[in-house]
Write a protein that holds these residues in place. Structure first.
Motif: not given
Length: 562
Positions: A44-70
Motif C-alpha cells: 500500500s501507498h507504493s506510489l511508483q508501483l506499476t504492476e503486481t508481482p508475478d504470482f507464479w512465484y507466490l503460490p500460497n499467497l492469501e492476502k494482497l493489499l495495494l491501497i493507494n498505488c496510484k
C-alpha cells in the motif's frame, strides 16, 4: 529502492510489509525468488508501483493489499494460480487501474474484493459470478456502468457497497459517426439472488424515486441500508417489509419530503440534512430504536410516535426549529423518564419541572430522603451556544460527577464524542443510571459539564429519578422510571465553586407537574387502604361484641332457671 535487493533471501518469509516503499516492481531486472511460504503482502501507498508481482512465484499467497498505488496499471494473469488460496484483494485508490484480467474471476477462494476509488474502472466481467466464496464487494466511487447479471450467483455475498457509482443507472449507446454517448432510459440495479446480503450501500448514486431497486424487498437478511445523498422526493419503499433491517441511512437526501414506512426492528435512523422533510413515518412501532439523527432538518414539524418510545438512547434534532415547544417538551419529559443517553434539541430555557437549576456549568446537591428509596439515576440539562456554526467540536466533551461524601469521581460521556456547534441556542439532555455511581441518601454530589472552550454553557439543571411502585397491582413496576418524589424533605442546592451560600428549594418547587398526579394517586391509594383497614377492624370488633352479648344472654337464662 525500485525493487527488492537481489541479495536479500526471503525464502522463509511469511509476511511482507512494504508500505510507502519506492518499488516499481517487486523484482526488476533480476530473477524472481520463489517464495513458497509467503502468505501476506502489503504494498500500500507504493506510489511508483506499476504492476503486481508475478504470482507464479507466490503460490500460497492469501492476502494482497495495494491501497493507494496510484500508478498501478497491470494485474498479472498468473493470479489464476491462487484460485484456491487468495482470500483478500484490496485495490482501493488505484486510480490508474482500468481493467481486471478475466483470470481474476476464477478465484474460487476470494472472500473480499475492494475496488473503491478505482475511478477509471468502468466494467466488471460477466464472469463475476464465478467468485463463489465472495462475501464482500466494495466498488465505491468507480466508473462502473453495469453490474453483470451473473452477480445473482454470488450466493454468499453479505456486503455490497456502490456509493458514488452514478453511472450505474445510465445506459449509453454509441453512434459510429461521432462516438459520442447517447443516454437512454435509466435502468435499476437487480438484487435478485443476493439472499444473504446483510449490508447494502447505494449512497450518492443520483437515485430518484423510480430508480430504487424493485427487488429490494426480497433481501430478507438485510440489516443495514444506506441511501444517503440521493434525489428522492417521496420515498414509497415499504421498509417495514425488510424484517431484519436495523440501520437505515438517508442523510443529505436534500429533496426528500416524505417516506412511506420504517422497519419494525430499526435500531438507528439517520436522516440529517434532509432539509425538505416535514414528517417522519410513525416511530411508535420501532420499539427497539436506539438512536435518531435528524440534525438540520429545518422543515421538520413532527416525529409521530417518538414521545411514546422508552429506550431511545441518542436523539439529534439540532436546528429542527419548526417543532413546537409543547411537542419538544413532551419528547424531553418522556425521554427524561425512560431515556439512557443524550438528546440535542433547539431551545434555551429549562423545563419548569426540572428540580435543581444553576446558572453555571456545574451543580451541587445533597441526595434527599424520599418515600421511595430506589434511586434509579438522574437527568441532566445544559443549554449551550457557540460562535461556530454547524461544525463539530474537536473537543471530546465530558461530564464529571464527584461524590464529595466518599470521594468517588466519574468521568462520563454525553452520548456523543463531539458536540455540533451552532450560533443558535440548543439544549443537551442526558440521563445517567445510578447502577454505576450508587448514590445514597445524604450524599453530597457535584456534577459539572465541559463542552470545551468553543461552547458556552448557559445553565445546568438536574432531576433525580426513582423507581415507581405500581399501586394498582401486586407487582412493582421495575421498567418505569419516574421523577423525584419528595414529600417531607427539602432539596438543598449549593452553588458549586462559590461561597457557602445555600439555595433552599421547597418541596412544591421540586415536584414536576406530572408527578402531582402520581402523588394524588398514591394518596388516594393510601386512603383506600386505610379505609379498608378501619372497616376490617370495626368488623372484627362488632363480631366480638355480638359474641359477648350472646354469651351474656345464655348465662342470664341459666341463672333464671337456677
Amino acid at each position: 529502492q525500485e525493487s527488492i535487493p537481489i541479495k536479500l533471501h526471503l525464502g522463509s518469509v511469511v509476511v511482507m510489509d512494504l508500505q510507502y516503499s519506492n518499488v516499481k516492481q517487486l523484482w526488476y531486472n533480476q530473477e524472481p525468488q520463489f517464495l513458497r511460504k509467503l502468505k501476506y503482502i502489503d504494498l500500500s501507498h507504493s506510489l511508483q508501483l506499476t504492476e503486481t508481482p508475478d504470482f507464479w512465484y507466490l503460490p500460497n499467497l492469501e492476502k494482497l493489499l495495494l491501497i493507494n498505488c496510484k500508478k498501478l496499471v497491470l494485474v498479472h494473469k498468473t493470479i489464476r494460480i491462487l484460485n484456491r488460496k487468495l482470500v483478500l484483494l484490496n485495490f482501493k485508490g488505484c486510480t490508474e487501474l482500468r481493467d481486471l484480467p478475466v483470470e481474476l474471476y476464477t478465484l474460487k477462494s476470494l472472500e473480499t474484493l475492494i475496488l473503491s476509488g478505482c475511478s477509471q474502472l468502468e466494467r466488471l466481467d460477466d464472469a463475476l459470478g464465478g467468485l463463489e466464496s465472495l462475501t464482500t464487494l466494495k466498488a465505491d466511487f468507480t466508473a462502473l456502468r453495469k453490474i453483470p447479471s451473473s452477480s445473482n450467483q454470488l450466493k454468499k455475498l453479505k456486503e455490497l457497497s456502490l456509493d458514488g457509482c452514478k453511472d450505474l443507472w445510465k445506459d449509453r449507446d454509441f453512434t459510429r459517426s461521432d462516438e459520442s454517448p447517447q443516454e437512454s432510459l435509466p435502468t435499476t440495479l437487480s438484487l435478485t439472488g443476493l439472499t444473504c446480503l446483510v449490508t447494502l450501500s447505494l449512497g450518492s448514486c443520483n437515485l430518484s424515486d423510480e430508480l430504487i431497486p424493485e427487488d429490494l424487498g426480497s433481501l430478507s437478511c438485510l440489516e443495514e441500508l444506506s441511501l444517503q445523498g440521493n434525489n428522492f422526493r417521496n420515498l414509497q419503499t415499504d421498509f417495514a417489509g425488510l424484517w431484519s433491517l436495523q440501520i437505515l441511512k438517508l442523510d443529505s437526501c436534500s429533496e426528500l419530503e416524505s417516506m412511506f414506512s420504517l422497519p419494525k426492528k430499526l435500531r438507528s435512523f439517520y436522516a440529517s440534512n434532509c432539509i425538505m422533510l416535514e414528517r417522519t413515518p410513525d416511530l411508535s412501532g420501532c420499539l427497539g430504536l436506539q438512536s435518531l439523527h435528524l440534525t438540520n432538518c429545518f422543515n421538520l414539524v413532527e416525529t409521530p410516535g417518538l414521545d411514546t418510545l422508552k429506550r431511545v438512547g441518542v436523539i439529534h434534532m439540532e436546528m429542527c426549529k419548526r417543532i413546537s415547544d409543547t411537542y419538544r417538551e413532551r419528547i424531553m419529559q418522556r425521554w427524561a423518564v425512560d431515556g439512557n443517553g443524550g438528546i440535542f434539541v433547539p431551545g434555551s430555557s429549562l423545563p419548569n419541572w426540572v428540580s435543581f437549576k444553576n446558572e453555571k456549568h456545574s451543580i451541587s446537591f445533597t441526595v434527599p430522603k424520599s418515600l421511595n428509596p430506589d434511586l434509579v439515576g438522574f437527568t441532566l440539562w445544559t443549554p449551550y451556544v457557540s460562535q461556530q456554526n454547524d461544525m463539530l467540536s474537536a473537543y471530546s466533551s465530558r461530564i464529571t460527577l464527584k461524590n464529595q461524601t466518599n470521594g468517588d469521581i466519574w468521568s462520563l460521556n454525553p452520548a456523543t464524542d463531539h458536540i455540533r456547534m451552532y450560533r443558535e441556542k440548543h439544549i443537551w439532555q442526558g440521563h445517567f443510571s445510578n447502577d454505576e455511581y450508587n448514590l445514597q441518601t445524604g450524599d453530597q454530589v457535584e456534577v459539572s459539564v465541559d463542552f470545551g472552550d468553543q461552547i458556552a454553557i448557559l445553565e445546568t439543571g438536574l432531576c433525580l429519578a426513582y423507581r415507581e411502585e405500581d399501586t394498582d397491582s401486586s407487582d412493582s413496576d421495575t421498567s418505569e422510571v419516574g421523577h423525584d418524589e419528595i414529600i417531607d424533605e427539602q432539596l438543598i442546592l449549593r452553588e458549586a465553586g462559590g461561597d457557602d451560600e445555600e439555595l433552599v428549594m421547597e418541596e412544591t418547587q421540586s415536584r414536576p407537574r406530572r408527578k402531582m398526579g402520581m402523588g394524588l394517586k398514591t394518596l388516594v391509594g393510601a386512603f383506600g387502604l386505610l379505609t379498608m383497614t378501619v372497616i376490617a377492624v370495626l368488623g372484627k370488633r362488632n363480631i366480638l361484641l355480638s359474641r359477648q352479648n350472646r354469651l351474656r344472654s345464655i348465662e342470664g337464662g341459666k341463672n333464671e332457671k337456677d
